[in-house]
Scaffold this active site. Structure first.
Site, PDB file in Angstrom:
ATOM      1  N   CYS A 118      -0.810 -22.731  -6.688  1.00  0.00           N
ATOM      2  CA  CYS A 118      -1.668 -23.248  -5.603  1.00  0.00           C
ATOM      3  C   CYS A 118      -1.990 -24.729  -5.768  1.00  0.00           C
ATOM      4  CB  CYS A 118      -2.956 -22.450  -5.535  1.00  0.00           C
ATOM      5  SG  CYS A 118      -2.634 -20.704  -5.290  1.00  0.00           S
ATOM      6  N   HIS A 265      -8.301 -25.803  -1.326  1.00  0.00           N
ATOM      7  CA  HIS A 265      -7.315 -24.716  -1.318  1.00  0.00           C
ATOM      8  C   HIS A 265      -7.975 -23.472  -0.736  1.00  0.00           C
ATOM      9  CE1 HIS A 265      -4.449 -21.778  -2.354  1.00  0.00           C
ATOM     10  NE2 HIS A 265      -5.116 -21.276  -3.374  1.00  0.00           N
ATOM     11  N   ASN A 295      -4.046 -17.050   1.977  1.00  0.00           N
ATOM     12  CA  ASN A 295      -3.736 -17.943   0.863  1.00  0.00           C
ATOM     13  C   ASN A 295      -2.237 -18.249   0.879  1.00  0.00           C
ATOM     14  OD1 ASN A 295      -3.200 -19.151  -1.587  1.00  0.00           O
ATOM     15  ND2 ASN A 295      -4.399 -17.710  -2.815  1.00  0.00           N
TER      16      ASN A 295
HETATM   17  N1  ACO Z   1      -9.215  -3.162   0.062  1.00  0.00           N
HETATM   18  C1  ACO Z   1     -10.199  -2.327  -0.304  1.00  0.00           C
HETATM   19  N2  ACO Z   1     -10.668  -2.271  -1.575  1.00  0.00           N
HETATM   20  C2  ACO Z   1     -10.124  -3.107  -2.477  1.00  0.00           C
HETATM   21  C3  ACO Z   1      -9.085  -3.992  -2.164  1.00  0.00           C
HETATM   22  C4  ACO Z   1      -8.629  -3.995  -0.827  1.00  0.00           C
HETATM   23  N3  ACO Z   1      -7.645  -4.828  -0.401  1.00  0.00           N
HETATM   24  N4  ACO Z   1      -8.736  -4.677  -3.263  1.00  0.00           N
HETATM   25  C5  ACO Z   1      -9.525  -4.242  -4.256  1.00  0.00           C
HETATM   26  N5  ACO Z   1     -10.356  -3.296  -3.788  1.00  0.00           N
HETATM   27  C6  ACO Z   1     -11.366  -2.535  -4.520  1.00  0.00           C
HETATM   28  C7  ACO Z   1     -11.147  -2.521  -6.015  1.00  0.00           C
HETATM   29  O1  ACO Z   1     -10.244  -1.492  -6.365  1.00  0.00           O
HETATM   30  C8  ACO Z   1     -12.537  -2.298  -6.529  1.00  0.00           C
HETATM   31  O2  ACO Z   1     -12.839  -0.926  -6.431  1.00  0.00           O
HETATM   32  P1  ACO Z   1     -13.722  -0.181  -7.550  1.00  0.00           P
HETATM   33  O3  ACO Z   1     -15.041  -0.875  -7.528  1.00  0.00           O
HETATM   34  O4  ACO Z   1     -13.771   1.217  -7.063  1.00  0.00           O
HETATM   35  O5  ACO Z   1     -12.997  -0.367  -8.835  1.00  0.00           O
HETATM   36  C9  ACO Z   1     -13.417  -3.045  -5.531  1.00  0.00           C
HETATM   37  O6  ACO Z   1     -12.636  -3.208  -4.354  1.00  0.00           O
HETATM   38  C10 ACO Z   1     -13.869  -4.405  -6.018  1.00  0.00           C
HETATM   39  O7  ACO Z   1     -12.729  -5.118  -6.535  1.00  0.00           O
HETATM   40  P2  ACO Z   1     -12.875  -6.553  -7.170  1.00  0.00           P
HETATM   41  O8  ACO Z   1     -11.567  -6.956  -7.751  1.00  0.00           O
HETATM   42  O9  ACO Z   1     -14.078  -6.566  -8.051  1.00  0.00           O
HETATM   43  O10 ACO Z   1     -13.193  -7.420  -5.862  1.00  0.00           O
HETATM   44  P3  ACO Z   1     -13.612  -8.924  -5.800  1.00  0.00           P
HETATM   45  O11 ACO Z   1     -14.870  -9.060  -5.065  1.00  0.00           O
HETATM   46  O12 ACO Z   1     -13.500  -9.628  -7.143  1.00  0.00           O
HETATM   47  O13 ACO Z   1     -12.473  -9.544  -4.855  1.00  0.00           O
HETATM   48  C11 ACO Z   1     -10.456 -10.894  -4.985  1.00  0.00           C
HETATM   49  C12 ACO Z   1     -11.108  -9.530  -5.276  1.00  0.00           C
HETATM   50  C13 ACO Z   1     -10.535 -11.140  -3.494  1.00  0.00           C
HETATM   51  C14 ACO Z   1      -9.026 -10.850  -5.460  1.00  0.00           C
HETATM   52  C15 ACO Z   1     -11.254 -12.030  -5.740  1.00  0.00           C
HETATM   53  O14 ACO Z   1     -11.443 -11.647  -7.073  1.00  0.00           O
HETATM   54  C16 ACO Z   1     -10.560 -13.366  -5.699  1.00  0.00           C
HETATM   55  O15 ACO Z   1     -10.465 -14.004  -4.660  1.00  0.00           O
HETATM   56  N6  ACO Z   1     -10.093 -13.881  -6.857  1.00  0.00           N
HETATM   57  C17 ACO Z   1      -9.483 -15.199  -6.949  1.00  0.00           C
HETATM   58  C18 ACO Z   1      -8.108 -15.253  -6.369  1.00  0.00           C
HETATM   59  C19 ACO Z   1      -7.524 -16.644  -6.563  1.00  0.00           C
HETATM   60  O16 ACO Z   1      -8.204 -17.649  -6.363  1.00  0.00           O
HETATM   61  N7  ACO Z   1      -6.291 -16.748  -7.021  1.00  0.00           N
HETATM   62  C20 ACO Z   1      -5.746 -18.045  -7.363  1.00  0.00           C
HETATM   63  C21 ACO Z   1      -4.935 -18.638  -6.344  1.00  0.00           C
HETATM   64  S1  ACO Z   1      -3.470 -17.736  -5.973  1.00  0.00           S
HETATM   65  C22 ACO Z   1      -2.109 -18.527  -6.671  1.00  0.00           C
HETATM   66  O17 ACO Z   1      -2.194 -19.344  -7.544  1.00  0.00           O
HETATM   67  C23 ACO Z   1      -0.733 -18.107  -6.179  1.00  0.00           C
END
Ligand code: ACO
Length: 338
Positions: A118, A265, A295
């Protein structure tokens, strides 16, 4: 007082390309166990674009590059270097930039890829800035492009809802002492780049490289697709995007309140909001398109930049702070007076 005589680079023109096909959260509800409400609340994403079968990463890069060249009033034959930020290139070898050079009809200038996920566009912009300021090159094309839909596991709801396809580009050239209406120098004012390899395994495509050459078993386990520990990235993203942004502003001798636009980003609206809150910059100054494009990794910033240049929101003389963080983890920032 800034040194007006110092060689400086600037963005001469921008362009972007988004594929026509839209995949909404409601479409994803039919593919994996997810919901529009979950995706919108947790990420800010409502829909993303998906490249059609047969389209390659370099095809998308070319569409964006041609628009940036036209916008800059520069011919492809006047390019001295092509830098492509991507982690989803046409093939592992050669570089996607090579195909971009060939397809846009650029001369035999150096053309290479950067793998900074990214942060790829910011890394490319910073490298272009060094070459222009060193007066080794006149016109450099910097592209951020990703075709992530081909490296996602469409059965993994923790990753497939986040990403989209697209390309953005900028032509970087000499600023030649160009001043804004208020007498301040236009161009790239500062760039900052960072990497923390201790978090390398938080976000990766684990199979297909020298560590785990592709086998039938690995393919069945989907090791050729994106694997992410989202929460690990989330925490460092807020902290590092804030510090890199603040640093770029400090180095330019400015304060965050003076910035006209923040062009971050687009990974997660909650990351953007938390980082901006720390900077104490008004939310109205923050550019956002994550709801429409998701993203797009290295393409994210140049797409957002071009949309806002073309809409007339970003005007000549405005200061734009760009910041990005992604796999590596690598992150960086760039402060530009357009
Ligand atoms: N739909 C429904 N439920 C979901 C989904 C989905 N798509 N995805 C995960 N869940 C569930 C999980 O299984 C979890 O369930 P549980 O509580 O029963 O275990 C619950 O939702 C919470 O999951 P978390 O992972 O804690 O959710 P979070 O609020 O952290 O959001 C996310 C996840 C959106 C991925 C966030 O952590 C994030 O944005 N992280 C950063 C991503 C990023 O910046 N990446 C870098 C850039 S990408 C690159 O470099 C190519």
């Amino acid at each position: 007082m800034p040194d007006l005589a110092a060689p400086r680079s600037r963005i001469l023109g921008t362009g972007h390309y988004l594929p026509e096909v839209v995949r909404t959260n409601f479409d994803l509800e039919k593919m994996v166990e997810t919901s529009d409400a979950w995706i919108t609340e947790r990420t800010g994403i409502r829909e993303r674009r998906i490249a059609p079968e047969g389209m390659t990463t370099s095809d998308m890069a070319c569409f964006a590059a041609q628009r940036a060249l036209e916008n800059a009033g520069i011919l492809a034959e006047d390019l001295d270097m092509i830098i492509v930020g991507t982690v989803t290139g046409d093939m592992p070898m050669p570089a996607t930039a090579v195909y971009v050079q060939q397809k846009i009809g650029a001369p035999h200038c150096p053309a290479f890829d950067i793998s900074a996920a990214c942060a790829g566009f910011i890394f490319g912009l910073s490298i272009a800035d060094q070459f222009i300021r060193g007066m080794a090159h006149r016109n450099i094309l910097v592209v951020g492009v990703e075709l992530l839909s081909r490296v996602l596991n469409w059965k993994d709801r923790t990753t497939c809802v986040l990403f989209g396809d697209g390309a953005g580009a900028a032509v970087v050239g000499a600023a030649n002492g160009l001043l804004a209406d208020d007498g301040k120098p236009r161009g790239i004012l500062s760039t900052r780049l960072h990497t923390d390899g201790s978090l390398a395994r938080s976000l990766m495509i684990p199979g297909g490289g020298s560590e785990s050459p592709m086998t039938h078993e690995l393919l069945e386990q989907k090791k050729n697709t994106v694997a992410m520990r989202g929460q690990d990235i989330f925490k460092v993203a807020v902290k590092n995007l804030y510090s890199a942004s603040k640093n770029a502003v400090d180095v330019a001798g400015m304060v965050p309140e003076e910035i006209d636009w923040i062009c971050p980003h687009q990974a997660n609206i909650r990351i953007i909001d938390l980082a901006v809150q720390r900077l104490h910059v008004s939310r109205e100054k923050v550019l956002v398109n994550i709801d429409r494009v998701g993203n797009t990794s290295s393409a994210s910033i140049p797409i957002l930049l071009d949309e806002n240049v073309r809409s007339g929101r970003i005007k000549p003389g405005h200061t734009v702070l760009m910041c990005a963080l992604g796999a590596g983890i690598s992150w960086g920032s760039a402060l530009v007076r357009m």
